[in-house]
Design a protein around this motif. Sequence first.
Motif, PDB file in Angstrom:
ATOM      1  N   GLY A   1       0.790  -1.224   0.000  1.00 53.92           N
ATOM      2  CA  GLY A   1       0.000   0.000   0.000  1.00 53.92           C
ATOM      3  C   GLY A   1       0.819   1.269   0.000  1.00 53.92           C
ATOM      4  O   GLY A   1       0.273   2.360   0.209  1.00 53.92           O
ATOM      5  N   GLY A   2       2.122   1.175  -0.253  1.00 53.18           N
ATOM      6  CA  GLY A   2       2.954   2.369  -0.321  1.00 53.18           C
ATOM      7  C   GLY A   2       2.606   3.261  -1.499  1.00 53.18           C
ATOM      8  O   GLY A   2       2.848   4.468  -1.479  1.00 53.18           O
ATOM      9  N   ILE A   3       2.059   2.660  -2.557  1.00 52.74           N
ATOM     10  CA  ILE A   3       1.508   3.411  -3.688  1.00 52.74           C
ATOM     11  C   ILE A   3       0.130   2.844  -3.989  1.00 52.74           C
ATOM     12  O   ILE A   3      -0.198   1.717  -3.602  1.00 52.74           O
ATOM     13  CB  ILE A   3       2.398   3.323  -4.943  1.00 52.74           C
ATOM     14  N   ASP A   4      -0.694   3.652  -4.662  1.00 58.01           N
ATOM     15  CA  ASP A   4      -2.047   3.214  -5.006  1.00 58.01           C
ATOM     16  C   ASP A   4      -2.108   2.526  -6.356  1.00 58.01           C
ATOM     17  O   ASP A   4      -2.897   1.599  -6.553  1.00 58.01           O
ATOM     18  CB  ASP A   4      -3.007   4.412  -5.009  1.00 58.01           C
ATOM     19  N   VAL A   5      -1.278   2.997  -7.296  1.00 57.02           N
ATOM     20  CA  VAL A   5      -1.384   2.488  -8.668  1.00 57.02           C
ATOM     21  C   VAL A   5      -0.032   2.553  -9.353  1.00 57.02           C
ATOM     22  O   VAL A   5       0.805   3.402  -9.047  1.00 57.02           O
ATOM     23  CB  VAL A   5      -2.442   3.292  -9.461  1.00 57.02           C
ATOM     24  N   TRP A   6       0.153   1.631 -10.279  1.00 56.19           N
ATOM     25  CA  TRP A   6       1.351   1.592 -11.122  1.00 56.19           C
ATOM     26  C   TRP A   6       0.909   1.493 -12.577  1.00 56.19           C
ATOM     27  O   TRP A   6       0.179   0.548 -12.934  1.00 56.19           O
ATOM     28  CB  TRP A   6       2.204   0.377 -10.748  1.00 56.19           C
TER      29      TRP A   6
ATOM     30  N   GLU B   1       0.624 -11.433  -8.003  1.00 55.46           N
ATOM     31  CA  GLU B   1      -0.603 -12.227  -8.064  1.00 55.46           C
ATOM     32  C   GLU B   1      -1.320 -12.208  -6.712  1.00 55.46           C
ATOM     33  O   GLU B   1      -0.728 -12.466  -5.672  1.00 55.46           O
ATOM     34  CB  GLU B   1      -0.295 -13.668  -8.458  1.00 55.46           C
ATOM     35  N   GLY B   2      -2.605 -11.884  -6.741  1.00 53.89           N
ATOM     36  CA  GLY B   2      -3.408 -11.824  -5.525  1.00 53.89           C
ATOM     37  C   GLY B   2      -3.213 -10.566  -4.720  1.00 53.89           C
ATOM     38  O   GLY B   2      -3.832 -10.405  -3.654  1.00 53.89           O
ATOM     39  N   GLU B   3      -2.380  -9.642  -5.207  1.00 55.22           N
ATOM     40  CA  GLU B   3      -2.072  -8.414  -4.463  1.00 55.22           C
ATOM     41  C   GLU B   3      -2.601  -7.159  -5.154  1.00 55.22           C
ATOM     42  O   GLU B   3      -2.581  -6.087  -4.557  1.00 55.22           O
ATOM     43  CB  GLU B   3      -0.549  -8.263  -4.301  1.00 55.22           C
ATOM     44  N   VAL B   4      -3.073  -7.283  -6.393  1.00 53.41           N
ATOM     45  CA  VAL B   4      -3.446  -6.104  -7.172  1.00 53.41           C
ATOM     46  C   VAL B   4      -4.719  -6.343  -7.973  1.00 53.41           C
ATOM     47  O   VAL B   4      -5.157  -7.485  -8.167  1.00 53.41           O
ATOM     48  CB  VAL B   4      -2.312  -5.703  -8.144  1.00 53.41           C
ATOM     49  N   LEU B   5      -5.297  -5.226  -8.434  1.00 55.56           N
ATOM     50  CA  LEU B   5      -6.389  -5.247  -9.406  1.00 55.56           C
ATOM     51  C   LEU B   5      -5.905  -4.533 -10.661  1.00 55.56           C
ATOM     52  O   LEU B   5      -5.281  -3.471 -10.573  1.00 55.56           O
ATOM     53  CB  LEU B   5      -7.621  -4.525  -8.857  1.00 55.56           C
ATOM     54  N   GLU B   6      -6.196  -5.095 -11.810  1.00 56.04           N
ATOM     55  CA  GLU B   6      -5.786  -4.498 -13.076  1.00 56.04           C
ATOM     56  C   GLU B   6      -6.999  -3.896 -13.779  1.00 56.04           C
ATOM     57  O   GLU B   6      -8.101  -4.446 -13.698  1.00 56.04           O
ATOM     58  CB  GLU B   6      -5.149  -5.561 -13.976  1.00 56.04           C
TER      59      GLU B   6
ATOM     60  N   ILE C   1       4.598 -10.417 -26.751  1.00 58.43           N
ATOM     61  CA  ILE C   1       3.800  -9.202 -26.629  1.00 58.43           C
ATOM     62  C   ILE C   1       3.067  -9.246 -25.288  1.00 58.43           C
ATOM     63  O   ILE C   1       2.433 -10.245 -24.953  1.00 58.43           O
ATOM     64  CB  ILE C   1       2.770  -9.077 -27.768  1.00 58.43           C
ATOM     65  N   ARG C   2       3.173  -8.147 -24.538  1.00 60.46           N
ATOM     66  CA  ARG C   2       2.492  -8.074 -23.241  1.00 60.46           C
ATOM     67  C   ARG C   2       1.519  -6.894 -23.223  1.00 60.46           C
ATOM     68  O   ARG C   2       1.584  -5.998 -24.064  1.00 60.46           O
ATOM     69  CB  ARG C   2       3.511  -7.952 -22.108  1.00 60.46           C
ATOM     70  N   ASN C   3       0.624  -6.906 -22.238  1.00 62.63           N
ATOM     71  CA  ASN C   3      -0.411  -5.892 -22.125  1.00 62.63           C
ATOM     72  C   ASN C   3      -0.074  -4.881 -21.037  1.00 62.63           C
ATOM     73  O   ASN C   3       0.358  -5.250 -19.941  1.00 62.63           O
ATOM     74  CB  ASN C   3      -1.761  -6.544 -21.783  1.00 62.63           C
ATOM     75  N   THR C   4      -0.306  -3.614 -21.332  1.00 63.11           N
ATOM     76  CA  THR C   4      -0.194  -2.582 -20.308  1.00 63.11           C
ATOM     77  C   THR C   4      -1.562  -2.355 -19.670  1.00 63.11           C
ATOM     78  O   THR C   4      -2.596  -2.648 -20.261  1.00 63.11           O
ATOM     79  CB  THR C   4       0.298  -1.249 -20.900  1.00 63.11           C
ATOM     80  N   ALA C   5      -1.543  -1.811 -18.466  1.00 68.28           N
ATOM     81  CA  ALA C   5      -2.784  -1.479 -17.751  1.00 68.28           C
ATOM     82  C   ALA C   5      -2.408  -0.621 -16.550  1.00 68.28           C
ATOM     83  O   ALA C   5      -1.229  -0.395 -16.270  1.00 68.28           O
ATOM     84  CB  ALA C   5      -3.525  -2.742 -17.305  1.00 68.28           C
ATOM     85  N   TRP C   6      -3.414  -0.147 -15.841  1.00 64.17           N
ATOM     86  CA  TRP C   6      -3.172   0.505 -14.558  1.00 64.17           C
ATOM     87  C   TRP C   6      -3.398  -0.541 -13.468  1.00 64.17           C
ATOM     88  O   TRP C   6      -4.453  -1.175 -13.395  1.00 64.17           O
ATOM     89  CB  TRP C   6      -4.099   1.703 -14.381  1.00 64.17           C
ATOM     90  N   ILE C   7      -2.388  -0.738 -12.646  1.00 61.96           N
ATOM     91  CA  ILE C   7      -2.365  -1.803 -11.649  1.00 61.96           C
ATOM     92  C   ILE C   7      -2.575  -1.183 -10.265  1.00 61.96           C
ATOM     93  O   ILE C   7      -1.745  -0.399  -9.803  1.00 61.96           O
ATOM     94  CB  ILE C   7      -1.024  -2.564 -11.684  1.00 61.96           C
TER      95      ILE C   7
ATOM     96  N   ARG D   1      -9.959   1.129  -1.228  1.00 66.64           N
ATOM     97  CA  ARG D   1     -10.745   1.713  -2.320  1.00 66.64           C
ATOM     98  C   ARG D   1     -10.254   1.264  -3.690  1.00 66.64           C
ATOM     99  O   ARG D   1     -10.597   1.862  -4.706  1.00 66.64           O
ATOM    100  CB  ARG D   1     -10.696   3.241  -2.254  1.00 66.64           C
ATOM    101  N   SER D   2      -9.461   0.201  -3.730  1.00 66.82           N
ATOM    102  CA  SER D   2      -8.834  -0.206  -4.994  1.00 66.82           C
ATOM    103  C   SER D   2      -9.859  -0.481  -6.093  1.00 66.82           C
ATOM    104  O   SER D   2      -9.651  -0.095  -7.244  1.00 66.82           O
ATOM    105  CB  SER D   2      -7.951  -1.432  -4.776  1.00 66.82           C
ATOM    106  N   SER D   3     -10.943  -1.150  -5.755  1.00 68.62           N
ATOM    107  CA  SER D   3     -11.932  -1.480  -6.790  1.00 68.62           C
ATOM    108  C   SER D   3     -12.630  -0.225  -7.309  1.00 68.62           C
ATOM    109  O   SER D   3     -12.885  -0.102  -8.510  1.00 68.62           O
ATOM    110  CB  SER D   3     -12.964  -2.476  -6.260  1.00 68.62           C
ATOM    111  N   GLN D   4     -12.902   0.741  -6.409  1.00 68.78           N
ATOM    112  CA  GLN D   4     -13.525   1.988  -6.854  1.00 68.78           C
ATOM    113  C   GLN D   4     -12.576   2.788  -7.738  1.00 68.78           C
ATOM    114  O   GLN D   4     -12.989   3.361  -8.748  1.00 68.78           O
ATOM    115  CB  GLN D   4     -13.943   2.846  -5.656  1.00 68.78           C
TER     116      GLN D   4
END
Length: 280
Positions: free
Chosen positions: A105-110, A120-125, A227-233, A240-243
């Motif tokens: 939780g040191g940052i909200d998003v990457w 895995e299991g620590e973030v929402l993309e 080829i890999r996918n970018t996203a906001w993690i 409030r991660s899901s919101q």
Amino acid sequence: MTITPRVLTRVFRIFWCCEHGFNARGLTVFLVVILTLAGPGQAQQIRDSVKVGYMDAAPLTYQAENGRAEGVFIELTRRVAEEAGFDLEFEYLPVTRAYFYLRTGGIDVWPGLTDVPALEGEVLETFVSPMPIQLSAFGMEQQQPVSHFNDLRDKTLILISGYTYGGLAERLEQTAGIAVTEAPNHRAAVAMLSRGRGDYLLDYQEPVKAVLEEFPVQGVREYPVRIRNTAWIFSLANPRSSQLRDAFDDAYLRLAERGEVPEPRTFSKGFQLPGLADLL
């Protein structure tokens, strides 16, 4: 009316004296008065702040000489956040620390890559992916072309320190016949390749292209690997991660409808070097 600290203090004192200390009714009335005094203009100035971690991956994300966060993905992040109504705080981080901060939780998003095993299991993309990113093997012209994973066997691969390559780095280190050496950054990695300190450099296309534009090296050849996918993690350590994730997704879709950002991509595995699937 603008709510200054002085105004807030005066209103607070009035209600404190009237209520002899806030009870539920007094607190409710106090908040109503503050919101009424503030008016819609003042309310619009109150925005959530989201802490963004980013790393050295120019031209996608990087820290400029003045310390400001820059890059294609950074500017896209700013546009989406503005549309969603968030202010941003950027923090430049090494790769391993960025992963640690996402877990804790040191940052909200990457603004980064999907399907990182260490997360895995620590973030929402986000469901939207603004752009693809290509992982390639770079070699000097005297090296044989890479058209199958077996072409990398009995070779020394240069990797960027801290990069997991979506779990590929660990698998390569465990693969018989492949030697791994590390470079601290993309520029050093290209220099190592040009000096023969490795047979191939495994790195992402855009950062290497940026290095070669600034420091040209003759005879470098590129061979697609994945080829890999970018996203906001988003960090699940933030309640409030899901919101936040939904707000970014919705904002991006609105911008795409107006033609202000690229159309969202369909997530897919995309290209993979033949023989690579057996390793992943």
